[in-house]
Design a protein around this motif. Sequence first.
Motif, PDB file in Angstrom:
ATOM      1  N   LYS A  99       0.837  -1.204   0.000  1.00  0.00           N
ATOM      2  CA  LYS A  99       0.000   0.000   0.000  1.00  0.00           C
ATOM      3  C   LYS A  99       0.871   1.254   0.000  1.00  0.00           C
ATOM      4  CE  LYS A  99      -3.489   2.439   2.683  1.00  0.00           C
ATOM      5  NZ  LYS A  99      -4.188   2.510   3.966  1.00  0.00           N
ATOM      6  N   LEU A 100       1.884   1.273   0.874  1.00  0.00           N
ATOM      7  CA  LEU A 100       2.783   2.431   0.937  1.00  0.00           C
ATOM      8  C   LEU A 100       3.505   2.638  -0.391  1.00  0.00           C
ATOM      9  CD1 LEU A 100       4.230   4.682   2.559  1.00  0.00           C
ATOM     10  CD2 LEU A 100       5.902   2.966   3.225  1.00  0.00           C
ATOM     11  N   THR A 101       3.973   1.541  -0.979  1.00  0.00           N
ATOM     12  CA  THR A 101       4.700   1.645  -2.251  1.00  0.00           C
ATOM     13  C   THR A 101       3.801   2.176  -3.358  1.00  0.00           C
ATOM     14  OG1 THR A 101       6.164  -0.160  -1.622  1.00  0.00           O
ATOM     15  CG2 THR A 101       5.997   0.353  -3.974  1.00  0.00           C
ATOM     16  N   TYR A 102       2.618   1.623  -3.484  1.00  0.00           N
ATOM     17  CA  TYR A 102       1.757   2.009  -4.605  1.00  0.00           C
ATOM     18  C   TYR A 102       1.013   3.321  -4.378  1.00  0.00           C
ATOM     19  CZ  TYR A 102       3.145  -2.073  -7.121  1.00  0.00           C
ATOM     20  OH  TYR A 102       3.896  -2.988  -7.811  1.00  0.00           O
ATOM     21  N   GLU A 103       1.131   3.920  -3.189  1.00  0.00           N
ATOM     22  CA  GLU A 103       0.634   5.288  -3.001  1.00  0.00           C
ATOM     23  C   GLU A 103       1.445   6.272  -3.838  1.00  0.00           C
ATOM     24  OE1 GLU A 103       0.667   6.154   1.183  1.00  0.00           O
ATOM     25  OE2 GLU A 103      -1.208   5.107   1.540  1.00  0.00           O
ATOM     26  N   HIS A 104       2.677   5.885  -4.195  1.00  0.00           N
ATOM     27  CA  HIS A 104       3.539   6.734  -5.014  1.00  0.00           C
ATOM     28  C   HIS A 104       3.198   6.642  -6.501  1.00  0.00           C
ATOM     29  CE1 HIS A 104       6.014   7.749  -1.592  1.00  0.00           C
ATOM     30  NE2 HIS A 104       6.055   6.470  -1.274  1.00  0.00           N
ATOM     31  N   ALA A 105       2.290   5.742  -6.856  1.00  0.00           N
ATOM     32  CA  ALA A 105       1.935   5.542  -8.267  1.00  0.00           C
ATOM     33  C   ALA A 105       1.314   6.791  -8.888  1.00  0.00           C
ATOM     34  CB  ALA A 105       0.986   4.360  -8.418  1.00  0.00           C
ATOM     35  N   ILE A 111       6.672   1.697 -11.472  1.00  0.00           N
ATOM     36  CA  ILE A 111       7.116   1.004 -10.264  1.00  0.00           C
ATOM     37  C   ILE A 111       7.471  -0.406 -10.697  1.00  0.00           C
ATOM     38  CG2 ILE A 111       6.485   0.170  -7.974  1.00  0.00           C
ATOM     39  CD1 ILE A 111       4.564   2.539  -7.739  1.00  0.00           C
ATOM     40  N   ASP A 112       8.761  -0.746 -10.580  1.00  0.00           N
ATOM     41  CA  ASP A 112       9.257  -2.042 -11.037  1.00  0.00           C
ATOM     42  C   ASP A 112       9.631  -2.916  -9.845  1.00  0.00           C
ATOM     43  OD1 ASP A 112       9.078  -1.366 -13.784  1.00  0.00           O
ATOM     44  OD2 ASP A 112      10.945  -0.224 -13.606  1.00  0.00           O
ATOM     45  N   PRO A 113       8.828  -3.948  -9.552  1.00  0.00           N
ATOM     46  CA  PRO A 113       9.160  -4.846  -8.449  1.00  0.00           C
ATOM     47  C   PRO A 113      10.135  -5.937  -8.897  1.00  0.00           C
ATOM     48  CG  PRO A 113       7.006  -5.389  -9.318  1.00  0.00           C
ATOM     49  CD  PRO A 113       7.509  -4.215 -10.115  1.00  0.00           C
ATOM     50  N   THR A 114      11.057  -6.292  -7.994  1.00  0.00           N
ATOM     51  CA  THR A 114      11.994  -7.381  -8.233  1.00  0.00           C
ATOM     52  C   THR A 114      11.959  -8.298  -7.019  1.00  0.00           C
ATOM     53  OG1 THR A 114      13.427  -5.921  -9.522  1.00  0.00           O
ATOM     54  CG2 THR A 114      14.407  -7.972  -8.724  1.00  0.00           C
ATOM     55  N   GLN A 121      20.271 -18.005   3.630  1.00  0.00           N
ATOM     56  CA  GLN A 121      20.150 -17.077   4.761  1.00  0.00           C
ATOM     57  C   GLN A 121      18.703 -16.922   5.223  1.00  0.00           C
ATOM     58  OE1 GLN A 121      22.631 -15.783   6.490  1.00  0.00           O
ATOM     59  NE2 GLN A 121      24.133 -16.756   5.152  1.00  0.00           N
ATOM     60  N   ASN A 122      17.787 -17.597   4.562  1.00  0.00           N
ATOM     61  CA  ASN A 122      16.361 -17.514   4.891  1.00  0.00           C
ATOM     62  C   ASN A 122      15.849 -16.067   4.785  1.00  0.00           C
ATOM     63  OD1 ASN A 122      13.957 -18.796   5.508  1.00  0.00           O
ATOM     64  ND2 ASN A 122      14.223 -18.545   7.715  1.00  0.00           N
ATOM     65  N   VAL A 123      16.222 -15.409   3.681  1.00  0.00           N
ATOM     66  CA  VAL A 123      15.832 -14.022   3.432  1.00  0.00           C
ATOM     67  C   VAL A 123      15.040 -13.986   2.125  1.00  0.00           C
ATOM     68  CG1 VAL A 123      16.633 -11.666   3.019  1.00  0.00           C
ATOM     69  CG2 VAL A 123      17.874 -13.128   4.621  1.00  0.00           C
ATOM     70  N   TYR A 124      13.811 -13.490   2.219  1.00  0.00           N
ATOM     71  CA  TYR A 124      12.924 -13.399   1.062  1.00  0.00           C
ATOM     72  C   TYR A 124      12.330 -11.997   1.049  1.00  0.00           C
ATOM     73  CZ  TYR A 124      13.326 -18.377   1.847  1.00  0.00           C
ATOM     74  OH  TYR A 124      13.827 -19.639   2.062  1.00  0.00           O
ATOM     75  N   GLY A 125      12.138 -11.452  -0.127  1.00  0.00           N
ATOM     76  CA  GLY A 125      11.569 -10.114  -0.155  1.00  0.00           C
ATOM     77  C   GLY A 125      11.304  -9.595  -1.546  1.00  0.00           C
ATOM     78  N   MET A 126      11.130  -8.285  -1.578  1.00  0.00           N
ATOM     79  CA  MET A 126      10.807  -7.595  -2.822  1.00  0.00           C
ATOM     80  C   MET A 126      11.448  -6.207  -2.769  1.00  0.00           C
ATOM     81  SD  MET A 126       8.591  -8.002  -5.576  1.00  0.00           S
ATOM     82  CE  MET A 126       7.244  -8.984  -4.991  1.00  0.00           C
ATOM     83  N   VAL A 127      12.037  -5.804  -3.885  1.00  0.00           N
ATOM     84  CA  VAL A 127      12.598  -4.459  -4.022  1.00  0.00           C
ATOM     85  C   VAL A 127      11.794  -3.763  -5.107  1.00  0.00           C
ATOM     86  CG1 VAL A 127      14.632  -3.090  -4.591  1.00  0.00           C
ATOM     87  CG2 VAL A 127      14.900  -5.242  -3.337  1.00  0.00           C
ATOM     88  N   TYR A 128      11.276  -2.581  -4.778  1.00  0.00           N
ATOM     89  CA  TYR A 128      10.485  -1.784  -5.724  1.00  0.00           C
ATOM     90  C   TYR A 128      11.308  -0.580  -6.153  1.00  0.00           C
ATOM     91  CZ  TYR A 128       6.545  -4.360  -3.662  1.00  0.00           C
ATOM     92  OH  TYR A 128       5.702  -5.340  -3.209  1.00  0.00           O
ATOM     93  N   SER A 136       9.215   8.917  -2.907  1.00  0.00           N
ATOM     94  CA  SER A 136      10.203   7.884  -2.596  1.00  0.00           C
ATOM     95  C   SER A 136      10.632   7.211  -3.894  1.00  0.00           C
ATOM     96  CB  SER A 136       9.604   6.849  -1.635  1.00  0.00           C
ATOM     97  OG  SER A 136      10.525   5.809  -1.409  1.00  0.00           O
ATOM     98  N   GLN A 137      11.936   7.000  -4.032  1.00  0.00           N
ATOM     99  CA  GLN A 137      12.458   6.422  -5.270  1.00  0.00           C
ATOM    100  C   GLN A 137      12.728   4.927  -5.163  1.00  0.00           C
ATOM    101  OE1 GLN A 137      12.507   8.198  -8.057  1.00  0.00           O
ATOM    102  NE2 GLN A 137      11.642   9.816  -6.820  1.00  0.00           N
ATOM    103  N   ALA A 138      12.638   4.381  -3.956  1.00  0.00           N
ATOM    104  CA  ALA A 138      12.843   2.946  -3.776  1.00  0.00           C
ATOM    105  C   ALA A 138      12.189   2.508  -2.474  1.00  0.00           C
ATOM    106  CB  ALA A 138      14.328   2.606  -3.752  1.00  0.00           C
ATOM    107  N   GLN A 139      11.622   1.323  -2.508  1.00  0.00           N
ATOM    108  CA  GLN A 139      11.013   0.698  -1.338  1.00  0.00           C
ATOM    109  C   GLN A 139      11.431  -0.768  -1.375  1.00  0.00           C
ATOM    110  OE1 GLN A 139       8.249   2.169   0.666  1.00  0.00           O
ATOM    111  NE2 GLN A 139       8.688   4.119  -0.289  1.00  0.00           N
ATOM    112  N   PHE A 140      11.538  -1.375  -0.198  1.00  0.00           N
ATOM    113  CA  PHE A 140      11.809  -2.813  -0.173  1.00  0.00           C
ATOM    114  C   PHE A 140      11.338  -3.398   1.145  1.00  0.00           C
ATOM    115  CE2 PHE A 140      15.549  -1.211   2.006  1.00  0.00           C
ATOM    116  CZ  PHE A 140      15.797  -2.170   2.984  1.00  0.00           C
TER     117      PHE A 140
END
Length: 187
Positions: A99-105, A111-114, A121-128, A136-140
């Motif tokens: 929600k926070l990320t797409y408020e910048h739309a 907005i390109d999610p990766t 390391q048991n680390v999972y996520g998304m970088v926008y 904001s120019q980047a969120q993750f």
Amino acid sequence: MNLIKCTPLFLLLAILFGSCEGEVLPKPKAFLRLDYPAPKYAKVQSDCPYAFEKNELAIIDPKQNCWMNLDYPALNGTLHLSYIPITNNLNKLLEDVQKLTYEHAVKADAIDPTVYENKEQNVYGMVYEVSGNAASQAQFYVTDSIHHFLTGSLYFNVRPNYDSIYPAVNYIKKDIRKLVESLEWKN
């Protein structure tokens, strides 16, 4: 009669002397060249349940509850990090980040999610990556899906003008990538 004979000579001289400045051309556009130092990364150790590598250019500003800011004074920007323990609230945390990320739309061009995944390391996520004149120019976010949830937002201390902040955005996006890739959870 003398005046009539002098006028053509006067006009000829005025034209000759007035046209000796050369060809008038528009000036080419200038481009601002910003050179940032090559990043040097060091591991951040704290009492928080996570560790990562950060650029030595960034200054840690610790907050309460393992939240912190990575301030980039030379770039006039800040990466805000928020840590939240998971207590049967993972879906809500994921919804809040999206929600926070797409408020910048509204202001963003794209907005390109990766997706990010590090099973060792048991680390999972998304970088926008956000392009355009958004605040904001980047969120993750990164998580282990059981205990830990870390989110980050990049903001600059200027009115958003993507063309002007683009070099700084690219520089810090590389630091975000390094932070996410080097993240480790502590037990």
